[in-house]
Design an enzyme around this catalytic site. Structure first.
Site, mmCIF file in Angstrom:
data_model
loop_
_atom_site.group_PDB
_atom_site.id
_atom_site.type_symbol
_atom_site.label_atom_id
_atom_site.label_comp_id
_atom_site.label_asym_id
_atom_site.label_seq_id
_atom_site.Cartn_x
_atom_site.Cartn_y
_atom_site.Cartn_z
ATOM 1 N N HIS A 288 16.733 -6.061 -23.563
ATOM 2 C CA HIS A 288 15.885 -6.792 -24.506
ATOM 3 C C HIS A 288 14.391 -6.738 -24.187
ATOM 4 O O HIS A 288 13.566 -7.003 -25.046
ATOM 5 C CB HIS A 288 16.304 -8.266 -24.526
ATOM 6 C CG HIS A 288 17.636 -8.520 -25.166
ATOM 7 N ND1 HIS A 288 18.760 -7.814 -24.825
ATOM 8 C CD2 HIS A 288 18.016 -9.406 -26.114
ATOM 9 C CE1 HIS A 288 19.791 -8.256 -25.542
ATOM 10 N NE2 HIS A 288 19.353 -9.220 -26.330
ATOM 11 N N CYS B 220 16.311 -4.826 -18.389
ATOM 12 C CA CYS B 220 17.199 -5.500 -19.344
ATOM 13 C C CYS B 220 16.960 -4.872 -20.715
ATOM 14 O O CYS B 220 15.821 -4.540 -21.064
ATOM 15 C CB CYS B 220 16.883 -6.994 -19.387
ATOM 16 S SG CYS B 220 17.827 -7.879 -20.639
ATOM 17 N N GLU C 215 16.180 -12.570 -29.012
ATOM 18 C CA GLU C 215 17.190 -12.710 -30.072
ATOM 19 C C GLU C 215 16.703 -13.669 -31.153
ATOM 20 O O GLU C 215 17.082 -13.558 -32.309
ATOM 21 C CB GLU C 215 18.519 -13.150 -29.476
ATOM 22 C CG GLU C 215 18.981 -12.100 -28.480
ATOM 23 C CD GLU C 215 20.460 -11.893 -28.396
ATOM 24 O OE1 GLU C 215 21.207 -12.801 -28.761
ATOM 25 O OE2 GLU C 215 20.862 -10.804 -27.933
ATOM 26 N N GLY D 271 24.691 -11.342 -18.689
ATOM 27 C CA GLY D 271 23.736 -11.577 -17.604
ATOM 28 C C GLY D 271 23.872 -12.902 -16.886
ATOM 29 O O GLY D 271 23.256 -13.128 -15.844
ATOM 30 N N CYS E 43 23.846 -1.224 -20.687
ATOM 31 C CA CYS E 43 23.603 -2.611 -20.275
ATOM 32 C C CYS E 43 23.227 -2.642 -18.788
ATOM 33 O O CYS E 43 23.964 -2.114 -17.948
ATOM 34 C CB CYS E 43 24.880 -3.412 -20.511
ATOM 35 S SG CYS E 43 24.776 -5.115 -19.971
ATOM 36 N N ASP F 4 27.181 -1.649 -24.452
ATOM 37 C CA ASP F 4 26.299 -2.721 -23.993
ATOM 38 C C ASP F 4 27.026 -4.034 -24.251
ATOM 39 O O ASP F 4 28.012 -4.074 -24.988
ATOM 40 C CB ASP F 4 24.973 -2.673 -24.778
ATOM 41 C CG ASP F 4 24.035 -3.815 -24.408
ATOM 42 O OD1 ASP F 4 23.976 -4.183 -23.218
ATOM 43 O OD2 ASP F 4 23.362 -4.370 -25.301
ATOM 44 N N SER F 5 26.507 -5.115 -23.681
ATOM 45 C CA SER F 5 27.079 -6.425 -23.946
ATOM 46 C C SER F 5 26.889 -6.814 -25.416
ATOM 47 O O SER F 5 27.633 -7.625 -25.947
ATOM 48 C CB SER F 5 26.411 -7.470 -23.059
ATOM 49 O OG SER F 5 25.015 -7.478 -23.296
HETATM 50 N N1 DGL Z 1 22.448 -6.313 -22.178
HETATM 51 C C1 DGL Z 1 22.132 -7.269 -21.145
HETATM 52 C C2 DGL Z 1 21.392 -6.528 -20.020
HETATM 53 O O1 DGL Z 1 20.789 -5.494 -20.227
HETATM 54 C C3 DGL Z 1 21.275 -8.414 -21.661
HETATM 55 C C4 DGL Z 1 22.023 -9.392 -22.532
HETATM 56 C C5 DGL Z 1 23.176 -10.075 -21.797
HETATM 57 O O2 DGL Z 1 22.939 -10.879 -20.884
HETATM 58 O O3 DGL Z 1 24.302 -9.795 -22.169
HETATM 59 O O4 DGL Z 1 21.419 -6.977 -18.902
#
Ligand code: DGL
Length: 266
Positions: free
Chosen positions: A186, A184, A152, A43, A73, A10-11
């Site tokens: 989050h 997403c 976050e 993102g 991600c 993931d990011s």
């Molecule tokens: N993990 C990213 C997503 O699911 C969200 C956070 C980011 O923008 O890096 O799109």
């Protein structure tokens, strides 16, 4: 090969929700997780940059012996799934298609709302996946970039979060969508706020479906790890402030085995 880990990236640390689900369904599997915290957020970045980062992440996991790759991600899955699948010889599972299939199962009126980062929504990946799966759905996408920072910050039930969510979700109310896809990593943490605003529509958090897909794929390829295992190694490209507190919120258990890694050095 069967004791080799499932590789998940993931990011950042939001993808640990997918890890949590895979550990619940497949407790014997060893997992290696990479969170590209040094280069997040994904993102808000360009397609080219995220393709390149995603390929580097996948290569890192392969260098750790991954037998299957999960792109946890949504932004990466949106723009880099095809190129990663072509690039690797192990199976690749993303987070978009499993959620689309679930949303189609759940909707009664065929009106589905999708929320995600700007990259995810503007990439058109969801529209493409819906078209491929079911012609009749009407899909309404809405980029909700502020939700990432709010989660976050831990503002899960803050009045400011509610106000922002009201603004973002208004078109869904006006259009009578009956199913919302949380596109997403989050967003599942904001479920209570969404319920307050949208009421009892269907919500799809694809992590459960992804866990099931991984289990099916390992079984199909006879790659399951039948013996006790369940090791989880977490690699992050930066150990940023609060990463442990936030990470444990996503993972649902203490983060024990984590270290910083530089992708250049691998
Ligand atoms: N993990 C990213 C997503 O699911 C969200 C956070 C980011 O923008 O890096 O799109």
């Amino acid at each position: 090969m069967n004791s080799n880990p499932i590789g998940i990236f993931d990011s950042g640390i939001g993808g640990l929700t997918v890890v949590r689900e895979i550990r619940r369904i497949l407790p014997n599997e060893n997992i290696v997780y990479l969170g590209d915290t040094a280069r997040l957020p994904y993102g808000t970045k360009s397609v080219d940059a995220i393709m390149q980062y995603s390929l580097e992440n996948a290569d890192f996991l392969i260098s750790r012996g991954a037998k299957l790759i999960v792109i946890a991600c949504y932004s990466s899955t949106s723009v880099a799934f095809d190129i990663i699948e072509k690039h690797l010889s192990v199976p690749v599972i993303g987070v978009i298609q499993p959620g689309v299939e679930r949303a189609i199962e759940l909707t009664k009126n065929g009106k589905i709302g999708v929320i995600g980062t700007s990259l995810t929504i503007y990439s058109g990946a969801y529209e493409k996946a819906f078209r491929r799966t079911n012609e009749r759905c009407e899909v309404l996408g809405k980029a909700c970039p502020l939700f990432v920072s709010l989660v976050e910050e831990g503002w899960l039930d803050h009045p400011a979060t509610e106000l922002i969510a009201q603004t973002y979700l208004r078109p869904f109310k006006e259009d009578n969508v009956d199913t919302i896809l949380l596109g997403c990593t989050h967003f599942p943490l904001l479920m209570e706020v969404f319920r307050k605003i949208m009421g009892s529509v269907n919500y799809v958090d694809a992590s459960r479906e992804v866990g099931t897909k991984v289990a099916e794929e390992l079984e199909r390829l006879a790659l399951e790890h039948g013996e006790p295992g369940g090791d989880l190694a977490i690699y992050l490209t930066d150990l940023s402030m609060n990463f442990k507190d936030i990470g444990e919120r996503f993972l649902g258990e203490p983060m024990r085995n984590f270290s910083r890694v530089s992708l250049k050095g691998k």
